[in-house]
Enzyme design. Structure first.
Site, short mmCIF file in Angstrom:
data_model
loop_
_atom_site.label_atom_id
_atom_site.label_comp_id
_atom_site.label_asym_id
_atom_site.label_seq_id
_atom_site.Cartn_x
_atom_site.Cartn_y
_atom_site.Cartn_z
N TYR A 30 0.84 -1.20 0.00
CA TYR A 30 0.00 0.00 0.00
C TYR A 30 0.88 1.25 0.00
O TYR A 30 0.64 2.20 -0.77
CB TYR A 30 -0.91 -0.03 1.23
CG TYR A 30 -1.64 1.26 1.50
CD1 TYR A 30 -2.72 1.65 0.73
CD2 TYR A 30 -1.25 2.10 2.56
CE1 TYR A 30 -3.40 2.83 0.97
CE2 TYR A 30 -1.92 3.29 2.81
CZ TYR A 30 -2.98 3.65 2.02
OH TYR A 30 -3.64 4.83 2.28
N GLU A 52 -11.34 6.71 6.03
CA GLU A 52 -10.67 7.50 7.08
C GLU A 52 -11.63 7.76 8.23
O GLU A 52 -11.23 7.78 9.40
CB GLU A 52 -10.15 8.83 6.51
CG GLU A 52 -8.94 8.71 5.60
CD GLU A 52 -7.68 8.27 6.33
OE1 GLU A 52 -7.67 8.23 7.58
OE2 GLU A 52 -6.69 7.95 5.65
N TRP A 60 -4.87 2.28 10.65
CA TRP A 60 -5.17 2.18 9.22
C TRP A 60 -4.98 0.74 8.73
O TRP A 60 -5.69 0.28 7.84
CB TRP A 60 -4.32 3.14 8.41
CG TRP A 60 -4.52 2.96 6.93
CD1 TRP A 60 -3.62 2.54 6.01
CD2 TRP A 60 -5.76 3.16 6.21
NE1 TRP A 60 -4.21 2.46 4.77
CE2 TRP A 60 -5.51 2.85 4.87
CE3 TRP A 60 -7.03 3.58 6.60
CZ2 TRP A 60 -6.51 2.94 3.89
CZ3 TRP A 60 -8.03 3.67 5.62
CH2 TRP A 60 -7.75 3.34 4.28
#
Length: 212
Positions: A30, A52, A60
């Site tokens: 990522y 988010e 995350w």
């Protein structure tokens, strides 16, 4: 660790990366191909704003590991389809163990889908709206060091965008959430100096045709 390597780690492939992605290969992939690379696709921008919001209070990495389930549950973050979700969809999502089952965040994402449609009517696209908050390069540090990065939780632009989104009826879009969105979608490049992905993100921004 030397000063030049502060905030970085060396992967098994010999590449130096931002330390925050060291946990798993998924995180590193990522980081290498998405985080900080400029995005002008409305669906991806909306997805990131939603995710988010779901991240609030979580890592995350937790959200990233659930991203495919989120995409299935939320109609691949197609704003028009999501805006038509009703009470049955909320209950369906609350029963989906693959996502973060938080009623307030689920209802917020559905609400925000309707707000995306309103933004498109006014600005042409979510991308045109979001990139209107891109910081002036002169306002950014000349070098993104590990020490500097620790202070980047909000910015004047993320505060302004958060305030404007809230005025427009969005939720779960506080200044810290919006700044994380800006980092991920390439409105700012916060790869630490020495990270191999920093150059790629910079090159992707050069000559990028922004929607206006």
């Amino acid at each position: 660790m030397s000063v030049e390597r502060a905030g970085l780690f060396e992967g098994e492939d010999g590449a130096w990366r931002c330390r925050w992605c060291a946990a798993t290969p998924v995180y590193q992939a990522y980081h290498d191909s998405e985080w900080g690379f400029p995005v002008t696709d409305d669906r991806r921008l909306f997805e990131k704003l939603c995710l988010e919001g779901f991240q609030a209070g979580l890592s995350w990495l937790t959200i990233l590991n659930k991203r495919e389930a989120f995409r299935r549950g939320f109609a691949d973050f197609d704003a028009e389809r999501m805006a038509r979700f009703g009470p049955k969809d909320v209950e369906r999502l609350l029963a989906d163990a693959g996502i973060v089952r938080h009623r307030g965040k689920i209802e917020s994402a559905i609400n925000n889908a309707g707000r995306v449609i309103e933004l498109r009517r006014e600005f042409g696209s979510l991308a045109a709206y979001a990139w209107g908050f891109e910081p002036d390069p002169a306002s950014r540090p000349k070098r993104i060091t590990h020490a500097a990065l620790q202070t980047f939780t909000t910015s004047a632009e993320s505060i302004a965008m958060s305030k404007d989104l809230k005025k427009r009826g969005w939720s779960f879009v506080g200044p810290t959430t919006v700044y994380a969105f800006m980092q991920a979608m390439g409105l700012v490049n916060d790869h630490v100096e020495g990270c191999h992905a920093r150059k790629g993100a910079l090159e992707a921004r050069v000559g990028l045709k922004l929607p206006r």
